[in-house]
Design a protein around this motif. Structure first.
Motif, PDB file in Angstrom:
ATOM      1  N   ILE A   1       0.884  -0.841  -0.084  1.00 26.12           N
ATOM      2  CA  ILE A   1      -0.152   0.275   0.203  1.00 26.12           C
ATOM      3  C   ILE A   1       0.852   0.655   0.124  1.00 26.12           C
ATOM      4  O   ILE A   1       1.649   1.221   0.456  1.00 26.12           O
ATOM      5  CB  ILE A   1      -0.987   0.015   1.549  1.00 26.12           C
ATOM      6  CG1 ILE A   1      -2.215  -0.969   1.288  1.00 26.12           C
ATOM      7  CG2 ILE A   1      -1.866   0.816   1.292  1.00 26.12           C
ATOM      8  CD1 ILE A   1      -3.083  -0.987   2.366  1.00 26.12           C
ATOM      9  N   SER A   2       0.419   2.361  -0.881  1.00 29.69           N
ATOM     10  CA  SER A   2       1.075   3.005  -0.902  1.00 29.69           C
ATOM     11  C   SER A   2       0.074   4.963  -0.361  1.00 29.69           C
ATOM     12  O   SER A   2      -0.642   5.052  -1.411  1.00 29.69           O
ATOM     13  CB  SER A   2       2.409   3.481  -2.620  1.00 29.69           C
ATOM     14  OG  SER A   2       2.717   3.014  -2.586  1.00 29.69           O
ATOM     15  N   VAL A   3       1.050   5.368   0.454  1.00 30.38           N
ATOM     16  CA  VAL A   3      -0.115   6.731   0.864  1.00 30.38           C
ATOM     17  C   VAL A   3       0.726   7.684  -0.032  1.00 30.38           C
ATOM     18  O   VAL A   3       1.706   8.401   1.264  1.00 30.38           O
ATOM     19  CB  VAL A   3       0.103   6.761   2.427  1.00 30.38           C
ATOM     20  CG1 VAL A   3      -1.430   7.959   2.649  1.00 30.38           C
ATOM     21  CG2 VAL A   3      -1.293   5.577   3.014  1.00 30.38           C
ATOM     22  N   LEU A   4       0.044   8.212  -1.093  1.00 34.86           N
ATOM     23  CA  LEU A   4       0.460   9.039  -1.473  1.00 34.86           C
ATOM     24  C   LEU A   4       0.501  10.839  -1.063  1.00 34.86           C
ATOM     25  O   LEU A   4      -0.328  11.024  -0.758  1.00 34.86           O
ATOM     26  CB  LEU A   4       0.757   8.858  -3.457  1.00 34.86           C
ATOM     27  CG  LEU A   4       1.546   7.708  -3.499  1.00 34.86           C
ATOM     28  CD1 LEU A   4       1.332   7.493  -5.011  1.00 34.86           C
ATOM     29  CD2 LEU A   4       2.338   7.317  -3.053  1.00 34.86           C
ATOM     30  N   GLY A   5       1.599  11.600  -1.091  1.00 34.06           N
ATOM     31  CA  GLY A   5       1.365  13.281  -1.356  1.00 34.06           C
ATOM     32  C   GLY A   5       0.241  12.943  -0.112  1.00 34.06           C
ATOM     33  O   GLY A   5      -0.355  14.501  -0.159  1.00 34.06           O
ATOM     34  N   ILE A   6       1.132  12.871   1.148  1.00 33.88           N
ATOM     35  CA  ILE A   6       0.943  13.929   2.264  1.00 33.88           C
ATOM     36  C   ILE A   6       1.933  14.330   2.757  1.00 33.88           C
ATOM     37  O   ILE A   6       2.864  14.639   2.379  1.00 33.88           O
ATOM     38  CB  ILE A   6       1.068  12.583   3.423  1.00 33.88           C
ATOM     39  CG1 ILE A   6       2.178  11.901   4.023  1.00 33.88           C
ATOM     40  CG2 ILE A   6      -0.022  11.306   3.118  1.00 33.88           C
ATOM     41  CD1 ILE A   6       2.589  10.542   4.303  1.00 33.88           C
ATOM     42  N   GLN A   7       1.198  15.351   3.839  1.00 36.52           N
ATOM     43  CA  GLN A   7       2.224  16.643   4.324  1.00 36.52           C
ATOM     44  C   GLN A   7       3.112  15.780   5.075  1.00 36.52           C
ATOM     45  O   GLN A   7       3.121  15.092   6.000  1.00 36.52           O
ATOM     46  CB  GLN A   7       1.382  17.443   4.886  1.00 36.52           C
ATOM     47  CG  GLN A   7       0.267  18.304   4.171  1.00 36.52           C
ATOM     48  CD  GLN A   7       0.653  19.174   3.144  1.00 36.52           C
ATOM     49  OE1 GLN A   7       1.705  19.833   3.694  1.00 36.52           O
ATOM     50  NE2 GLN A   7       0.004  18.684   2.427  1.00 36.52           N
ATOM     51  N   ASP A   8       4.495  16.018   4.821  1.00 32.08           N
ATOM     52  CA  ASP A   8       5.700  16.052   4.805  1.00 32.08           C
ATOM     53  C   ASP A   8       5.879  17.077   6.500  1.00 32.08           C
ATOM     54  O   ASP A   8       6.614  18.202   6.345  1.00 32.08           O
ATOM     55  CB  ASP A   8       7.562  16.857   4.804  1.00 32.08           C
ATOM     56  CG  ASP A   8       7.696  16.453   4.794  1.00 32.08           C
ATOM     57  OD1 ASP A   8       8.352  14.940   6.218  1.00 32.08           O
ATOM     58  OD2 ASP A   8       9.579  16.324   4.084  1.00 32.08           O
ATOM     59  N   GLU A   9       5.241  16.431   7.814  1.00 31.99           N
ATOM     60  CA  GLU A   9       5.477  17.088   9.067  1.00 31.99           C
ATOM     61  C   GLU A   9       5.361  15.449  10.062  1.00 31.99           C
ATOM     62  O   GLU A   9       4.853  14.418   9.674  1.00 31.99           O
ATOM     63  CB  GLU A   9       4.154  17.920   9.129  1.00 31.99           C
ATOM     64  CG  GLU A   9       3.206  17.710   8.672  1.00 31.99           C
ATOM     65  CD  GLU A   9       1.362  18.215   9.127  1.00 31.99           C
ATOM     66  OE1 GLU A   9       1.938  19.688   7.892  1.00 31.99           O
ATOM     67  OE2 GLU A   9       0.632  18.010   9.575  1.00 31.99           O
ATOM     68  N   PRO A  10       5.776  15.986  11.018  1.00 33.96           N
ATOM     69  CA  PRO A  10       5.833  15.270  12.334  1.00 33.96           C
ATOM     70  C   PRO A  10       4.295  14.402  12.361  1.00 33.96           C
ATOM     71  O   PRO A  10       2.946  15.189  12.506  1.00 33.96           O
ATOM     72  CB  PRO A  10       6.235  16.176  13.450  1.00 33.96           C
ATOM     73  CG  PRO A  10       7.172  16.769  13.065  1.00 33.96           C
ATOM     74  CD  PRO A  10       6.325  17.429  11.751  1.00 33.96           C
ATOM     75  N   GLY A  11       3.496  13.289  12.610  1.00 36.24           N
ATOM     76  CA  GLY A  11       2.669  12.880  13.096  1.00 36.24           C
ATOM     77  C   GLY A  11       2.132  12.253  12.257  1.00 36.24           C
ATOM     78  O   GLY A  11       1.324  11.340  12.358  1.00 36.24           O
ATOM     79  N   LYS A  12       2.506  12.132  10.630  1.00 39.28           N
ATOM     80  CA  LYS A  12       1.599  11.825   9.941  1.00 39.28           C
ATOM     81  C   LYS A  12       1.840  10.383   9.943  1.00 39.28           C
ATOM     82  O   LYS A  12       1.028   8.957   9.644  1.00 39.28           O
ATOM     83  CB  LYS A  12       2.141  11.938   8.492  1.00 39.28           C
ATOM     84  CG  LYS A  12       1.638  13.652   8.410  1.00 39.28           C
ATOM     85  CD  LYS A  12       0.204  13.568   8.186  1.00 39.28           C
ATOM     86  CE  LYS A  12      -0.387  15.196   8.387  1.00 39.28           C
ATOM     87  NZ  LYS A  12      -1.653  15.170   8.891  1.00 39.28           N
ATOM     88  N   ALA A  13       3.531   8.997   9.763  1.00 41.83           N
ATOM     89  CA  ALA A  13       3.068   7.489   9.530  1.00 41.83           C
ATOM     90  C   ALA A  13       2.949   7.779  10.560  1.00 41.83           C
ATOM     91  O   ALA A  13       2.144   6.572  10.660  1.00 41.83           O
ATOM     92  CB  ALA A  13       5.125   8.225  10.149  1.00 41.83           C
ATOM     93  N   PHE A  14       2.130   7.733  11.814  1.00 39.95           N
ATOM     94  CA  PHE A  14       1.885   7.650  13.596  1.00 39.95           C
ATOM     95  C   PHE A  14       0.444   7.125  12.836  1.00 39.95           C
ATOM     96  O   PHE A  14      -0.275   6.511  12.969  1.00 39.95           O
ATOM     97  CB  PHE A  14       2.357   8.699  14.049  1.00 39.95           C
ATOM     98  CG  PHE A  14       1.292   8.557  15.612  1.00 39.95           C
ATOM     99  CD1 PHE A  14       1.632   7.435  16.910  1.00 39.95           C
ATOM    100  CD2 PHE A  14       0.071   9.236  16.003  1.00 39.95           C
ATOM    101  CE1 PHE A  14       0.376   7.021  17.653  1.00 39.95           C
ATOM    102  CE2 PHE A  14      -0.592   9.232  16.999  1.00 39.95           C
ATOM    103  CZ  PHE A  14      -0.724   7.675  17.842  1.00 39.95           C
ATOM    104  N   GLU A  15      -0.234   7.880  12.409  1.00 40.22           N
ATOM    105  CA  GLU A  15      -1.240   8.679  12.565  1.00 40.22           C
ATOM    106  C   GLU A  15      -1.661   6.825  11.272  1.00 40.22           C
ATOM    107  O   GLU A  15      -2.666   6.772  11.800  1.00 40.22           O
ATOM    108  CB  GLU A  15      -1.190   9.819  11.152  1.00 40.22           C
ATOM    109  CG  GLU A  15      -1.796  10.814  12.737  1.00 40.22           C
ATOM    110  CD  GLU A  15      -2.109  12.476  11.165  1.00 40.22           C
ATOM    111  OE1 GLU A  15      -3.068  12.063  10.802  1.00 40.22           O
ATOM    112  OE2 GLU A  15      -2.646  13.318  11.765  1.00 40.22           O
ATOM    113  N   ILE A  16      -0.925   6.999  10.632  1.00 35.97           N
ATOM    114  CA  ILE A  16      -1.634   6.518   9.049  1.00 35.97           C
ATOM    115  C   ILE A  16      -1.157   4.843  10.154  1.00 35.97           C
ATOM    116  O   ILE A  16      -1.708   4.293  10.059  1.00 35.97           O
ATOM    117  CB  ILE A  16      -0.160   5.950   7.934  1.00 35.97           C
ATOM    118  CG1 ILE A  16      -0.211   7.330   7.179  1.00 35.97           C
ATOM    119  CG2 ILE A  16      -0.219   4.636   7.368  1.00 35.97           C
ATOM    120  CD1 ILE A  16       0.839   7.046   6.035  1.00 35.97           C
TER     121      ILE A  16
END
Length: 408
Positions: free
Chosen positions: A262-277
């Motif tokens: 699975i590829s989650v593309l074009g997300i904001q490059d900011e802290p916490g996004k990997a955690f959310e996913i």
């Protein structure tokens, strides 16, 4: 001795095989042992039940799927008890509720919390062979749960741990653990022994010999574990704390075709996004393996990861439902992928293992999409179309290297 044996579906697929196993069980008991036997569903029963469910409701709940799939093992233990009775022996078939196998509440991928041994002890004292349904337990709601495909191995090892059995023997259609799948790699070699850690890595990366959680339990409780053939009298492979095998670059090559990327593309490059996913995946009980994060442009990034193919629909729905919150421009996936892994304790002390591995991939013309490593494992994600040829090439490369090393 107290002996726990587990027989897979292919070992009890028809009446002839059921009677063959019944005779083996009675021979072990007549030798003066107490015997507990864990059985899987016969042959392709589980696949047949899944197909029946899809005819009725392709989106059936996990609870109802567990209720349905658990019936396969109940058939197996009842039929085996009948066979043992027909041969003049004593046996009793028990399901997870009768045994008291308590699990977590998660349907389709539950974990065993505890096993109540009173009923089993009583039946053994009566001289019965105790036949237990594999693959299942009961949660705190009183509902039947299943442990995931291959979970009968975990049932057997957990019973061996709970009852302090002298040995837990896992009987399959191969006569032990091989350096690669012998059905794909013709010169694969059977191992006399392998460490818990190596076996755990091989099992988790697609080797079909043992359920990975069964190895976790065996290691935690130091269960003597042996993988053997139900057809021949070959001694099998011992899985133990420390393997005495020396001068082996790797212990084995494993392939897993039941994966998706699975590829989650074009997300904001900011802290916490990997955690959310990944918190989202954890909330859906979806296990994540290889992870790759790449930074694109205009303050955006992409995160790709692999999961089991059976979890794809659940994972995609969760991501699509939260696409806006994740600030993702696109959720993409690929089913035509597979994982190839090499595993071996010797990797930590033998320089050049990675170079040999990637040289074999290069020689085979295989493109690598993702890479994951640990002290005793290297895993790559490649096209499913390339997996068999890549496995054979990697195995051949390390077999040749090991032979040359022993000559030095």
């Amino acid at each position: 001795m107290l002996v726990v044996r587990k027989y897979g579906g292919s070992s009890v697929a028809d009446a002839e095989k059921v009677f063959r196993v019944a005779k083996q069980i009675l021979e072990v008991q007549k030798a003066g042992n107490q015997v507990i036997v864990v059985l899987s569903a016969q042959g392709k029963t589980t696949d047949s039940l899944i197909a029946k469910a899809k005819e009725i409701n392709p989106n059936a709940s996990r609870r109802e799927m567990d209720m349905l799939l658990s019936t396969g093992e109940q058939q197996s233990v009842a039929l085996m008890a009948m066979a043992i009775h027909a041969l003049g022996g004593k046996a009793v078939s028990l399901n997870a509720m009768q045994v008291g196998i308590e699990t977590t509440k998660t349907y389709s991928n539950a974990r065993i919390r505890t096993i109540h041994r009173e009923r089993i002890d009583n039946e053994l004292e009566r001289g019965n062979v105790v036949l237990v349904t594999g693959f299942q337990g009961v949660n705190m709601l009183g509902d039947i749960t299943t442990l995931g495909r291959g979970g009968s191995d975990t049932s057997a090892v957990a019973l061996a741990a709970a009852l302090h059995a002298d040995v837990c023997e896992i009987f399959t259609d191969v006569d032990g653990v091989y350096t690669a799948d012998p059905r794909v790699v013709k010169d694969a070699r059977k191992l006399d022994e392998i460490s818990y850690d190596e076996m755990l890595e091989l099992a988790s990366q697609g080797a079909k010999v043992l359920h990975c959680r069964s190895v976790e339990v065996a290691k935690k409780y130091n269960v003597k574990l042996v993988v053997r053939s139900s057809i021949t009298e070959a001694p099998g492979t011992v899985v133990k704390e420390d393997s005495k095998m020396e001068r082996m670059l790797i212990s084995g090559v494993a392939a897993d075709k039941k994966v998706s990327r699975i590829s989650v593309l074009g997300i904001q490059d900011e802290p916490g996004k990997a955690f959310e996913i990944f918190n989202l995946m954890a909330g859906e009980n979806v296990s994540v393996d290889i992870i790759l994060q790449s930074t694109g442009h205009d303050g955006l990034q992409d995160i790709s990861f692999t999961i089991g193919a059976d979890d794809l629909d659940i994972a995609l729905k969760a991501l699509e439902d939260n696409k806006e919150r994740l600030t993702a421009q696109e959720i993409a996936h690929d089913d035509n992928v597979a994982k190839l892994s090499i595993v071996g304790a010797g990797m930590a002390t033998n320089p050049g293992v990675a170079a040999l591995f990637f040289e074999a991939m290069y020689d085979s013309g295989v493109n690598i999409q993702m890479i994951s490593t640990s002290e005793i494992k290297i895993t790559v994600l490649i096209s499913e179309n390339d997996i068999d040829a890549a496995m054979a090439a990697v195995h051949d490369k390390f077999q040749t290297a090991t032979v040359n090393m022993r000559k030095d």
